[in-house]
Design an enzyme around this catalytic site. Structure first.
Site: not given
Length: 685
Positions: A179, A185, A377, A445, A466, A468
């Site tokens: 990169t 890419s 849930q 929480g 992001t 690979e």
């Protein structure tokens, strides 16, 4: 007359309003009787499926369970190597290096030996290591999958002989320098150059501008001594001022002195700094100023340069060489998809165990009920649990295909694995990233406390979407491959194994849906794997045909690039639909192959929830083309709700089958005993 009609209220309208008010009242003040009925349903459903978590775990983890246990036991025996909640970037980097060296030299686990010989075992180790610390998993992947992988996959025997032992033993820590600041890419657009100098028999590595600085390079900032540098290979011509561009190749470039650790001449290394997550990985930036390396440092499996500067290759074009090079690097994507499922297992285990433990509200003057008894849930966590199981079998299948590819080097299999790994990496990591936030929210929480890990898991995993390959780009590769296969089908070509279903279902979209089957709503029909898989395949086939028509239409006025961009969202939906189809097919096969009857029954329940929940989430697509009548859509929704309720009753056993010990999950709220006491002890009570 019209106004009187509009203002009039019939008895049926009043009855409907009263019915809705009654339902709302019951929701706000639950009727003890109805809750008792629900609890009886729980007992009834539980009696239907008896899960042996141990037997299911054996089926899930397979033959490499022992090596994962060895990883877990080593770190459990070395508390000083366990990553604390609060740790600085520099301390985390040094700890991560000690963890990896300890794993190799003390525990005797040598992952590099399995990268080519037994990839399934390598990925099992990678999943276990990432469960201990995701930074450690990535650092291991950089060392062995990327740096080591380029040497053994892109090099030849001379490179293996020279570097294998040093990479294996961690004496040669290295980097994967692909990169650049301006290019990620688009690898073919890389600007770093390697010019051959026939006088000295060397390559000269140069960074021509700031945009070509190698960026985000793992292991570069502190520990790396070598880098595999991807650069354009330039060969001199008869004109001294001109060079022939042979395309992107890989070169081994030493970056630090082996003894002093000092940066070598001509190389600049800068720290990329503190990141959102994965701060145990020392990402750096590299600039090369006329760095000379021997000609033998070209990784020359797909292209070589002779002493007199002549280029030879078994592959005739730059594009074919480039495709072959990237094809050998696909293991990184396989590892990320597989590891992402491991992260999802940890997060799901924490959230579900806590949801079974935590009690809140309930009928008047009666004990509180667990928060997993609430439908809301269940809707957050049960489809996610089912999807985790689906991902497990899909990525296991991917690893098996990858292993077969490494052994056979079959061209069709290479192409299939390339597209499948791109799609699964993109789909799985995107889903996991979203689910980590869902799990945090599901734990209220307490999910926000750092000690309960959701924050670190979410931050460390986020980059999986992001690196690979950016997920959006990878999905476009899948869509492009589907269109290529679609074209080949109508030109008499054959379809790769993964796409075989298109042969049978591509004609289905041309005919009107059967008016009888569109209305079938019986449970046996909806839970029939054939119905589920046909629905997934129908959607993919229709999307493929329609986007092909759109691309043909728009290309006349916009050109191929403009047409692609105009249809981009459609193409991404097509890719996701195909990957979901592959995932379901592998899940169904895994259910049918399970030898233990109780485990098979549990997996069937989970598989049905995955399939029907996905169909319901995209019910508009099916309704728009009359593939399902309204009554059938309603029945699917109702059954998905009920299956979610049934899966809830065995959720504890299902996460226990992941076989993650408390010292691996490391979240007090997920402890299998004395969770609250351990939680309070952590903060000093």
């Amino acid at each position: 007359m019209r106004n009187r009609k509009c203002n009039s209220v019939s008895d049926s309208d009043i009855e409907s309003v009263n019915r809705r008010i009654g339902r709302l009242s019951a929701h706000l003040s639950p009727d003890p009787t109805s809750l008792d009925d629900q609890l009886r349903m729980v007992e009834c459903a539980r009696s239907k499926v008896d899960v042996d978590a141990g037997a299911l775990s054996v089926y899930l983890r397979g033959k490499h369970k022992d090596v994962q246990e060895k990883v877990f036991e080593y770190f459990n025996s070395r508390p000083e190597l366990q990553t604390p909640i609060e740790i600085s970037k520099d301390e985390h980097r040094e700890l991560c290096m000690r963890q990896l060296v300890g794993l190799v030299k003390e525990a005797g686990i040598r992952p590099f030996r399995y990268v080519s010989e037994d990839p399934e075992k390598y990925f099992a180790i990678l999943e276990a290591v990432g469960s201990v610390d995701m930074s450690l998993g990535i650092k291991m992947g950089v060392q062995y999958s990327l740096w080591g992988g380029t040497v053994i996959n892109l090099g030849t025997q001379k490179h293996k002989a020279k570097y294998f032992e040093g990479i294996d033993s961690m004496e040669y820590p290295g980097c994967f320098a692909m990169t650049e600041l301006h290019h990620g890419s688009n690898v073919q657009g890389l600007q770093t150059v390697a010019k051959f100098d026939p006088i000295t028999d060397e390559f000269i590595i140069d960074t021509p501008n700031d945009g070509a600085i190698k960026w985000w390079i793992g292991n570069a900032a502190v520990h790396g001594k070598f880098a595999t540098v991807f650069a354009k290979l330039l060969l001199p011509t008869h004109d001294e001022k001109k060079y022939s561009d042979m395309g992107v190749h890989a070169f081994i470039v030493p970056i630090r002195d082996m003894e002093t650790q000092q940066t070598l001449p001509g190389i600049e290394i800068h720290d990329c700094g503190h990141k959102v997550g994965l701060n145990g990985v020392d990402n750096g930036a590299l600039r090369f100023r006329s760095v000379r390396i021997p000609r033998d440092n070209l990784l020359n499996r797909f292209g070589d340069v002779s002493r007199d500067g002549k280029y030879t290759s078994s592959l005739p074009t730059i594009n074919k060489r480039f495709a072959a090079t990237l094809g050998e690097l696909v293991g990184g994507r396989v590892g990320l998809a597989y590891s992402s499922v491991g992260v999802l297992k940890i997060a799901g285990t924490i959230a579900i165990r806590y949801s079974l433990l935590r009690q809140q509200f309930g009928p008047p003057k009666q004990p509180e009920v667990s928060i997993l008894d609430y439908q809301s849930q269940q809707h957050k966590l049960m489809p996610m649990l089912a999807t985790t199981y689906a991902f497990h079998f899909a990525t296991k299948h991917l690893v098996e295909k990858y292993s077969e590819m490494k052994k056979t080097h079959d061209e069709q299999l290479v192409a299939d694995v390339h597209a499948l790994s791109a799609g699964l990496k993109a789909y799985v990591t995107s889903y996991t990233a979203k689910s980590l936030s869902v799990c945090r929210e599901a734990c209220g929480g307490h999910g926000y406390a750092a000690v309960n890990r959701f924050g670190s898991l979410r931050n460390d995993h986020d980059i999986f979407q992001t690196f690979e390959g950016d997920n959006t780009v990878l999905l476009q590769q899948v869509a492009g491959d589907l269109l290529k296969r679609y074209q080949e089908k109508f030109q008499g070509g054959t379809l790769a194994v993964t796409w075989n279903y298109l042969r049978d279902s591509m004609n289905a979209y041309l005919s009107l849906p059967n008016p009888v089957t569109t209305r079938w709503e019986g449970e046996d029909h909806l839970r029939d794997p054939k119905f589920q898989l046909d629905a997934f395949r129908y959607r993919t086939s229709r999307l493929l045909q329609s986007v092909a028509v759109r691309l043909r239409k728009h290309s006349k006025n916009l050109g191929s690039f403009g047409a692609w961009n105009r249809c981009l969202n459609h193409l991404l939906t097509l890719a996701e639909s195909h990957i979901e189809t592959v995932i379901l097919a592998q899940f169904i096969e895994a259910v049918q192959s399970c030898p233990d009857p109780n485990s098979r029954a549990a997996l069937k329940l989970v598989c049905d929830l995955y399939a029907l929940n996905r169909i319901w989430n995209d019910i508009g697509t099916y309704r728009n083309v009359d593939y399902m009548a309204p009554n059938k859509a309603k029945a699917i929704h109702k059954l998905a709700d009920y299956l979610s309720f049934q899966v809830k009753n065995i959720a504890g056993d299902l996460v226990n089958a992941f076989d993650l010990p408390d010292h691996v999950t490391r979240a007090p709220i997920a402890m299998q005993c004395d969770a609250y006491s351990q939680y309070t002890q952590y903060v000093g009570f």
